[in-house]
Design a protein around this motif. Structure first.
Motif, short mmCIF file in Angstrom:
data_model
loop_
_atom_site.label_atom_id
_atom_site.label_comp_id
_atom_site.label_asym_id
_atom_site.label_seq_id
_atom_site.Cartn_x
_atom_site.Cartn_y
_atom_site.Cartn_z
N ALA A 1 0.83 -1.20 0.00
CA ALA A 1 0.00 0.00 0.00
C ALA A 1 0.87 1.25 0.00
N GLN A 2 1.98 1.21 0.72
CA GLN A 2 2.89 2.36 0.77
C GLN A 2 3.46 2.65 -0.63
N GLN A 3 3.78 1.61 -1.37
CA GLN A 3 4.28 1.79 -2.73
C GLN A 3 3.24 2.48 -3.60
N LEU B 1 -5.97 2.34 -0.84
CA LEU B 1 -7.11 2.16 0.06
C LEU B 1 -7.73 0.77 -0.12
N GLY B 2 -7.86 0.33 -1.37
CA GLY B 2 -8.42 -1.00 -1.60
C GLY B 2 -7.57 -2.09 -0.97
N LEU B 3 -6.26 -1.97 -1.11
CA LEU B 3 -5.37 -2.97 -0.53
C LEU B 3 -5.43 -2.94 0.99
N LEU B 4 -5.50 -1.74 1.55
CA LEU B 4 -5.56 -1.62 3.01
C LEU B 4 -6.88 -2.15 3.56
N ARG B 5 -7.97 -1.91 2.85
CA ARG B 5 -9.25 -2.48 3.29
C ARG B 5 -9.17 -4.00 3.33
N GLU B 6 -8.57 -4.56 2.30
CA GLU B 6 -8.42 -6.01 2.25
C GLU B 6 -7.57 -6.50 3.41
N GLY B 7 -6.49 -5.78 3.68
CA GLY B 7 -5.63 -6.18 4.80
C GLY B 7 -6.34 -6.09 6.13
N LEU B 8 -7.15 -5.06 6.31
CA LEU B 8 -7.84 -4.89 7.58
C LEU B 8 -8.93 -5.94 7.80
N GLU B 9 -9.44 -6.50 6.72
CA GLU B 9 -10.39 -7.60 6.89
C GLU B 9 -9.70 -8.80 7.55
N LEU B 10 -8.44 -8.98 7.20
CA LEU B 10 -7.69 -10.12 7.75
C LEU B 10 -7.03 -9.78 9.08
N VAL C 1 -3.12 3.28 10.13
CA VAL C 1 -2.39 4.53 9.89
C VAL C 1 -2.26 4.78 8.39
N GLY C 2 -1.89 3.75 7.63
CA GLY C 2 -1.80 3.90 6.18
C GLY C 2 -3.14 4.26 5.56
N PHE C 3 -4.19 3.63 6.03
CA PHE C 3 -5.55 3.91 5.56
C PHE C 3 -5.89 5.38 5.81
N ALA C 4 -5.54 5.86 6.99
CA ALA C 4 -5.84 7.25 7.34
C ALA C 4 -5.06 8.23 6.48
N TYR C 5 -3.77 7.96 6.26
CA TYR C 5 -2.96 8.88 5.45
C TYR C 5 -3.44 8.91 4.00
N ALA C 6 -3.87 7.77 3.48
CA ALA C 6 -4.39 7.77 2.11
C ALA C 6 -5.66 8.62 2.02
N ALA D 1 -9.92 6.91 11.15
CA ALA D 1 -8.91 5.85 11.08
C ALA D 1 -7.73 6.15 12.01
N PHE D 2 -7.32 7.40 12.08
CA PHE D 2 -6.24 7.74 13.02
C PHE D 2 -6.67 7.45 14.46
N GLU D 3 -7.90 7.81 14.78
CA GLU D 3 -8.40 7.57 16.14
C GLU D 3 -8.48 6.08 16.45
N LYS D 4 -8.85 5.27 15.46
CA LYS D 4 -8.86 3.82 15.66
C LYS D 4 -7.45 3.31 15.94
N ALA D 5 -6.47 3.81 15.18
CA ALA D 5 -5.08 3.40 15.41
C ALA D 5 -4.63 3.77 16.82
N ILE D 6 -5.04 4.94 17.28
CA ILE D 6 -4.63 5.39 18.62
C ILE D 6 -5.31 4.56 19.70
N LEU D 7 -6.54 4.14 19.46
CA LEU D 7 -7.20 3.25 20.42
C LEU D 7 -6.42 1.94 20.56
N LEU D 8 -5.85 1.47 19.47
CA LEU D 8 -5.10 0.23 19.49
C LEU D 8 -3.69 0.43 20.07
N ASP D 9 -3.14 1.63 19.86
CA ASP D 9 -1.78 1.92 20.35
C ASP D 9 -1.73 3.39 20.72
#
Length: 273
Positions: free
Chosen positions: A15-17, A28-37, A46-51, A64-72
């Motif tokens: 996704a970064q590439q 975003l499509g790749l990150l959505r797929e990754g988040l399903e797994l 974080v990547g999803f949020a920056y995109a 998305a940033f807030e979700k990342a912060i809830l996790l870390d």
């Protein structure tokens, strides 16, 4: 269908590439797929949020940033990204809180992260807060030319051209090929009616490496006024050709000097300094 054999790190890297290539929808499509797994993968959020931030989907980015912060809760990338998002929607106080949280952790000693915070603050016109961050960078790493240049931009925004010139000269001592700083020094000198010095700084950057049409127009203006190199003169030809390229090419409106030119003090105020 999700590709289960990819790890969360591989989803993040791919996704970064795409993100780096400006292919935000693909990222975003790749990150959505990754988040399903991997629904608890902080880096994917974080990547999803920056995109989304790159697409100016501010509500999605914030969520998305807030979700990342809830996790870390100490994730510096998420805190900085949340701060940038809040700045973009005008929630300055909340953004400053997010940046403060990031700086209490590892980000407080990471010049690269601090530079991103400083630039974000500067872009939103918060010169004193940006200057504080650039000074923090210089306490950690005084040889970072871009931090000195950052200070100069904040001084200029606050109507302190002499301090801006000094900081730009220090940046260029450290990194003579920092073209952004040299072109900006040309602008500050031009505003101070120091025409010969301004022309010298502009010309120290090869014509083909200029990205700011205003600087190229000023080269042509000053060359005509000081040297008689009017339109059609061989000395003006490379600059005229490059100006046509800039005017017909990519937009430059969100470049740093365009922001400074729009917000900067008037030439009359600068000459009075």
């Amino acid at each position: 269908m999700p590709t289960a054999f990819l790890s969360s790190e591989e989803y993040d890297e791919r996704a970064q590439q795409l993100y780096d290539q400006g292919k935000y929808e693909g990222a975003l499509g790749l990150l959505r797929e990754g988040l399903e797994l991997y629904p608890n993968a902080v880096d994917l959020y974080v990547g999803f949020a920056y995109a989304h931030l790159a697409r100016e989907d501010f509500a999605w980015a914030k969520s998305a940033f807030e979700k990342a912060i809830l996790l870390d809760v100490r994730n510096e990338d998420a805190l900085v990204g949340l701060g940038e998002t809040l700045l973009r929607v005008g929630r300055h106080a909340a953004a400053l809180d997010a940046f403060a949280d990031a700086r209490q952790g590892a980000a407080g000693s990471d010049p690269a992260i601090l530079m991103s915070i400083g630039r974000a603050l500067y872009r939103e016109g918060l010169a004193p807060q940006a200057r504080e961050v650039f000074l923090e960078v210089l306490e950690i790493a005084p040889q970072i030319a871009q931090a000195h240049a950052g200070l100069a931009y904040t001084f200029h925004m606050d109507g302190q051209p002499r301090r801006a010139r000094a900081a730009l000269r220090r940046a260029l001592e450290l990194e003579p090929l920092l073209h952004e700083a040299r072109v900006f020094l040309g602008h500050v000198l031009y505003e101070a009616a120091r025409w010969e010095a301004a022309l010298s700084e502009y010309r120290a950057v090869p014509a083909a490496e200029h990205w700011d049409p205003l600087a190229v127009r000023r080269v042509l203006e000053l060359a005509a006024a000081l040297e008689g190199a009017a339109s059609g003169d061989p000395r003006a030809a490379p600059w005229e050709a490059h100006l046509r390229v800039l005017e017909e090419g990519e937009s430059y409106v969100d470049r740093l000097l365009a922001e400074i030119e729009a917000r900067g003090v008037s030439a009359e105020e600068t000459r009075a300094d």
